[in-house]
Design an enzyme around this catalytic site. Sequence first.
Site, PDB file in Angstrom:
ATOM      1  CG  ASP A   1      51.029 -22.298  43.027  1.00 21.50           C
ATOM      2  OD1 ASP A   1      50.967 -22.168  41.936  1.00 21.50           O
ATOM      3  OD2 ASP A   1      50.002 -22.159  43.766  1.00 21.50           O
TER       4      ASP A   1
ATOM      5  CB  THR B   1      53.801 -15.273  41.061  1.00 25.11           C
ATOM      6  OG1 THR B   1      52.483 -14.818  40.459  1.00 25.11           O
ATOM      7  CG2 THR B   1      53.377 -15.735  42.637  1.00 25.11           C
TER       8      THR B   1
ATOM      9  CG  ASP C   1      48.950 -13.788  39.301  1.00 22.19           C
ATOM     10  OD1 ASP C   1      49.132 -12.520  38.749  1.00 22.19           O
ATOM     11  OD2 ASP C   1      48.907 -14.800  38.589  1.00 22.19           O
TER      12      ASP C   1
END
Lengths: 326, 326, 326, 326
Positions: free
Chosen positions: D104, D126, D128
């Site tokens: 982000d 990503t 995560d």
Amino acid sequence: MIKRIGILTSGGDSQGMNAAISGVVKTAIAKGLEVYAVKDGYLGLVNDWIEPVDVNFADSIINRGGTVLGTARLPEFKEVAVRQKAVANLNAKGIEALVVIGGDGSYQGAQRLTEMGINCVALPGTIDNDITSTDYTIGFDTAINIVVEALDRIRDTIQSHNRCAIVEVMGHSCGDIALYAGIAAGADIISINEAALTEEEIAAKVKEMHDKNKRSVIVVVSELIYPDLKKLARLVETTSGYVTREAVLAHIQRGGTPTAMERYRAFQMAKFAVEQILSGIGGIAVGNVGDAIVARPIMEALSIPRISRKDILADFTNLNDNIYKK
Amino acid sequence: MIKRIGILTSGGDSQGMNAAISGVVKTAIAKGLEVYAVKDGYLGLVNDWIEPVDVNFADSIINRGGTVLGTARLPEFKEVAVRQKAVANLNAKGIEALVVIGGDGSYQGAQRLTEMGINCVALPGTIDNDITSTDYTIGFDTAINIVVEALDRIRDTIQSHNRCAIVEVMGHSCGDIALYAGIAAGADIISINEAALTEEEIAAKVKEMHDKNKRSVIVVVSELIYPDLKKLARLVETTSGYVTREAVLAHIQRGGTPTAMERYRAFQMAKFAVEQILSGIGGIAVGNVGDAIVARPIMEALSIPRISRKDILADFTNLNDNIYKK
Amino acid sequence: MIKRIGILTSGGDSQGMNAAISGVVKTAIAKGLEVYAVKDGYLGLVNDWIEPVDVNFADSIINRGGTVLGTARLPEFKEVAVRQKAVANLNAKGIEALVVIGGDGSYQGAQRLTEMGINCVALPGTIDNDITSTDYTIGFDTAINIVVEALDRIRDTIQSHNRCAIVEVMGHSCGDIALYAGIAAGADIISINEAALTEEEIAAKVKEMHDKNKRSVIVVVSELIYPDLKKLARLVETTSGYVTREAVLAHIQRGGTPTAMERYRAFQMAKFAVEQILSGIGGIAVGNVGDAIVARPIMEALSIPRISRKDILADFTNLNDNIYKK
Amino acid sequence: MIKRIGILTSGGDSQGMNAAISGVVKTAIAKGLEVYAVKDGYLGLVNDWIEPVDVNFADSIINRGGTVLGTARLPEFKEVAVRQKAVANLNAKGIEALVVIGGDGSYQGAQRLTEMGINCVALPGTIDNDITSTDYTIGFDTAINIVVEALDRIRDTIQSHNRCAIVEVMGHSCGDIALYAGIAAGADIISINEAALTEEEIAAKVKEMHDKNKRSVIVVVSELIYPDLKKLARLVETTSGYVTREAVLAHIQRGGTPTAMERYRAFQMAKFAVEQILSGIGGIAVGNVGDAIVARPIMEALSIPRISRKDILADFTNLNDNIYKK
């Protein structure tokens, strides 16, 4: 001193070919040589599909399956005129020697080119382990790992379902894939071209296991033994009482990321090959004996008889026969 | 004729131990023996954690990592009184011989037990490849595959980010994991206990690669060389200009499904061990030389000096130094 | 309050069934229930192959493929008398509810048993993703990973050799395995039962790619569309100019270690199922919608029409047609 | 009508980025667009490292880890003057829109560029899973599979040795990797930033398991919670009685071949992104909700609060607490 070498892959692709290419390129550059990659084997040699490669190229391919150089069949390479075209292309670029990675069909071409002034060193690239001048060919270790993984998966299912599976693996006239992978995976019956069981023998052995309430049975067979695997499965099912399924592993055995030992040995063979070329040697076939890298003249390499694995298979078969004998 | 044998695993666990156990059980049953599994190594021998196992057990474990029998440390096994308890437990069950799978620490116990009348045959079970009486220990092939897979993944990231990674792998005093896996994965710098680079040497070599605009650099080091890996990473970062990350692969290296060759060799060693026991032989260490299985007296096996891999490493280091030299 | 529950797997095995079993056992024990495992599905229910299991059992199976409980076919379970025997066996042991993991064929049995007083909760266990009351069935995620891995390997070879491969995958009347795995693997042409291409259409599309000098082409097809895959391969070869090989992935798709998401979702569904049973609810089918776990009555679940993936496939086909159009 | 689009990857690399790149390139070419690849993210945009790519490029990268385009940090991209340079470079080449794949942090840049006339569509890249406008980020599914595989291996060893292992995984402020992988792998204790356990709580829970004779215990923790993992391991060892080892999985979590679902979703998101660009839309963030692909304005996407997984974790923790409570 030699300034430029070429590299090509020929015959069926195998895992570890790219690791070998990478090793050739890195060793050659470290030694001050320029390296040219030939696309699509001897076909590219004749068609002049030859381009320089660098160390970034070498680094980017080490873990990739297949051969990034491509490979192709060229039966016409047996003709002198065709080979002369290849030699002319190499001469025009100042390429004085070649590393050839491929099956023993490719070795003949390497010998012929050596006789025509291009020193060639051959590396054994095939999953079949059918090159007698090396303990293991480049590709074999990865291929048996793929087969073992497939057999593990198949056993999950037949063990869940109380079934028998008949699995055909590659290997042409050399049963090593079936033998090593079958033993590693805990197969119950193995049949290879060197010591093929009849369909009735397989069915009888499976029946004995069923009679002893074995939950599942895995039969591993080499290709080209049983002309109709479905028919064999039906015979086994009828004879033994197990629901029986057949599977042909086919081309999944030849691709995929090469194993650690595949890449280690490919690198060491590649390094050795370049060192031989730098010593002015050609016309040799490189291989491993245990952890050592060795070489011998190509024509001598091609004439070495196969070590029979019949004893290993017989021991294995006796063992399983005795466990499930009545 | 011998009727019953036992099997135990000792020392650090390694992949392929279960395949070896499976091979011992299947061979023994095929030969008409009863097989007893000992839980948690010599500790279970002393505590009488000993139970019979069958062929279904053997079939169910062949592809599993670790050791289903468990393993434990028991330094007290050096004491005669403790071993006498073990022998009494074995005698009470009629178990006349043992297969011991473990590191060379376990070999001593096997020798002592043999001297006390229990014929023991030792198989080399450790990922470290630090047992000199075999080309490869059971676990080594799988461990280097895990390390290579990890290095491949790490390279994806450092290649994406233009970085350096320092990766510590297992191997105690034996650098084979770092050496084989590093070469297989295309590492750029390798440092092992047998020929350790100083921190400054590593930093200088990485700097040379950065100066030649190499996109990423992988440094593989054995455990127990550099006391503070973070500090080494900072030195490399400051010296070279690469953002530098460290990683310790740790215990992921010792588990997981064993490879095909691991399981094949474990099976052949296991089969060989049982055959020796049946011939009345004990006090021997089994190993492989290339594709052959061999054995020698345990005390002789323990005294074999290590083949130095310094030459292999030196060749590798020279090669990379030459590629990136100014 | 309920004290004892049972668990069984039914229909074709799939990866993640063991993770679901593990989740049922752990949740039930945490809630103070006793758990009984039924061997070989409804067959074991009728034959009283029912035994208590504990948390060690749950921990030991979570990553294993297939179903450790076994599965079997029992068409007779449609008969009331047969089911009454099952209910009697459960009553005798005080087992008041059941978790049934299987394909939608198994759901009918779960509904019937619920009507006979044994609250059953059904979990969707099949690789085919053909159960409409869940986004993904337990097994689907692992199966498409296996297929993608196989397609990656096959591409290594056909890319090396300048060929076309036609690969048949499982999926009966549901093309999801072919569709998801094909798109994930970068297949060039996909044909599924819901929107099957004719053999001639496939051949024509492959020819267009050959005309644009594409190095390799992968065609993924669901099972049960083309009666003779070899014949299709020959047609494609003749029409397109590519050497063309066929492969049937068969039973390797149903075994192997389940993926992370498979095991995560299986656990959450299993936990949800036990909670429903504790609330006195039966006759429901559990599934996921995105990250949420949901349930609905079994009979309602069985009547949900399939979401057609024709649009997704049409988009994919248009895209590839446009890339290689003349 | 738009003629040319660009693509770049930004932020930390993740698996599946290449599959997304591949999907963008193939979709764009099918729609008649030219595609330009930007090297090293916004840095390459500013430095004009921009080159056209074709469908062969797209086909060759789909299964590779990391990002072949490279990625880099460029904090200066917040400055208008720097971004103007980027826009000038794009204008000079006639590139009218961009697909940006990244975390982000990268979304802000995409929004700013859109405001400056270059329509940008952002894809969530990503490991995560910390982007709230999508169920799953590109990279998450592969990362949890790698973690689960590592946990499986570690369990082999601690189960063999009767030990406890504490394993730290990635995830910054988002505990999803620890939560999903921990549950999937059958971890016993999980601690994430959103609901972190104290070191003493972990030690007490492990002790309860030891008191109930559990053979092994796996504790999974997110990074950035416990400043000294070795110290935590020592506390757990002293308190519980288990020999306890720690492991930090580190950068192996971000590389490697992307999973099937990763590649499927990456492709669908990529295709959707190009379609939006063709409709003249920019400044949006693409994501998935279950099997559907959705989009919303970037600024809105960045303001969505995180769905707390605290409930899922609390349920999991209660379950394990209840199993091992006294």
